[in-house]
Scaffold this active site. Structure first.
Site, PDB file in Angstrom:
ATOM      1  CB  SER A  62      52.253  51.786  38.720  1.00 55.21           C
ATOM      2  OG  SER A  62      50.994  52.157  38.230  1.00 55.21           O
TER       3      SER A  62
HETATM    4  N1  SAH Z   1      46.540  51.400  39.735  1.00 54.24           N
HETATM    5  C1  SAH Z   1      46.732  50.206  38.942  1.00 54.24           C
HETATM    6  C2  SAH Z   1      47.445  50.452  37.615  1.00 54.24           C
HETATM    7  C3  SAH Z   1      46.629  51.282  36.734  1.00 54.24           C
HETATM    8  S1  SAH Z   1      46.892  51.093  34.988  1.00 54.24           S
HETATM    9  C4  SAH Z   1      47.453  49.122  39.704  1.00 54.24           C
HETATM   10  O1  SAH Z   1      47.848  49.343  40.853  1.00 54.24           O
HETATM   11  O2  SAH Z   1      47.603  48.023  39.164  1.00 54.24           O
HETATM   12  C5  SAH Z   1      45.639  52.256  34.545  1.00 54.24           C
HETATM   13  C6  SAH Z   1      44.225  51.744  34.719  1.00 54.24           C
HETATM   14  O3  SAH Z   1      43.365  52.835  34.448  1.00 54.24           O
HETATM   15  C7  SAH Z   1      43.858  50.634  33.750  1.00 54.24           C
HETATM   16  O4  SAH Z   1      43.378  49.525  34.444  1.00 54.24           O
HETATM   17  C8  SAH Z   1      42.763  51.273  32.891  1.00 54.24           C
HETATM   18  O5  SAH Z   1      41.749  50.368  32.493  1.00 54.24           O
HETATM   19  C9  SAH Z   1      42.219  52.331  33.821  1.00 54.24           C
HETATM   20  N2  SAH Z   1      41.523  53.440  33.157  1.00 54.24           N
HETATM   21  C10 SAH Z   1      41.898  54.146  32.053  1.00 54.24           C
HETATM   22  N3  SAH Z   1      40.996  55.098  31.788  1.00 54.24           N
HETATM   23  C11 SAH Z   1      40.019  54.995  32.735  1.00 54.24           C
HETATM   24  C12 SAH Z   1      38.807  55.694  32.990  1.00 54.24           C
HETATM   25  N4  SAH Z   1      38.376  56.707  32.216  1.00 54.24           N
HETATM   26  N5  SAH Z   1      38.061  55.311  34.046  1.00 54.24           N
HETATM   27  C13 SAH Z   1      38.452  54.286  34.858  1.00 54.24           C
HETATM   28  N6  SAH Z   1      39.578  53.585  34.657  1.00 54.24           N
HETATM   29  C14 SAH Z   1      40.362  53.936  33.613  1.00 54.24           C
END
Ligand code: SAH
Length: 214
Positions: A62
């Site tokens: 992000s």
């Molecule tokens: N917080 C992260 C960025 C997140 S991007 C950082 O600091 O880098 C969103 C993330 O959510 C992705 O890695 C994706 O794989 C995860 N995601 C999406 N749906 C999900 C779910 N149902 N359960 C767990 N993770 C999920």
């Protein structure tokens, strides 16, 4: 963690302040978390630009000002047990780990979860536990949580996560259609129910059901 030895960090903190980040604990945690440690080589030089960047599995790390905004809205205290859904690179969890007692973070991609775990070990962040799974269901065995942060967009705040929020607890979650601009929502569990605050527009990758394949 040691910040990079140049002027970029000062500019970075200035940018966060100009975007409404005023909590000194949040600013300190942002200053101490070296974002380049969470990026692949080609993107490392852009670590202190205020923009989202690609990470493996088609996901994104992000934008730092959004990480700071969500962290500030979460009002994390030093005794808090925090759940993060969407480990991704691990950057947001590393920021939370400096403010909380313990952070549990879940990703549906095994490879992202494992890479993040290695980073936490290398950075000596021993109060983060990484799980592989569908985070929409939360972590019932570790519940309840004082704070919950969802870093992928859901159409509605997932029910199991609301159920795992302690009374007085706060959850921050981007809500809306995955292909549109979403709204960042702050949900507070009170003695009588749930309070909702609208924190403004954001754009996140979608919360996806089930496990990822990589
Ligand atoms: N917080 C992260 C960025 C997140 S991007 C950082 O600091 O880098 C969103 C993330 O959510 C992705 O890695 C994706 O794989 C995860 N995601 C999406 N749906 C999900 C779910 N149902 N359960 C767990 N993770 C999920």
């Amino acid at each position: 963690m040691t910040p990079p030895p140049d002027e970029r960090i000062l500019q970075f903190i200035y940018t966060l302040r100009s975007k409404g980040i005023t909590d000194p604990r949040v600013l300190t945690a942002m200053e101490r978390t070296n974002r380049s440690a969470f990026l692949r080589g080609a993107f490392e030089p852009r670590a202190y630009d205020d923009m989202p960047l690609p990470i493996p599995c088609g996901q994104t790390i992000s934008q730092p000002s959004v990480v700071a905004q969500m962290t500030q809205a979460l009002q994390v205290g030093p005794r808090d047990k925090v759940l993060e859904i969407g480990t991704g690179s691990g950057y947001q969890a590393a920021v939370l780990a400096q403010l909380a007692r313990r952070v549990y973070t879940v990703d549906r991609f095994r490879s992202l979860a494992e890479a993040a775990k290695e980073r936490f070990q290398a950075l000596d962040l021993s109060n983060i536990t990484v799980f592989i799974g569908d985070g929409s269901f939360g972590l019932p065995a570790q519940a309840p949580f004082d704070r919950i942060l969802v870093t992928a967009a859901a159409e509605d705040p997932p029910g199991p996560l609301l159920a795992q929020l302690r009374e007085g607890g706060i959850m921050v979650v981007p809500v809306g259609q995955s292909d549109a601009v979403q709204t960042l929502i702050k949900v507070t569990r009170t003695a009588t129910g749930l309070d909702y605050d609208d924190l403004g527009p954001v754009r996140f990758v979608p919360l996806v059901e089930g496990l990822g394949e990589e």
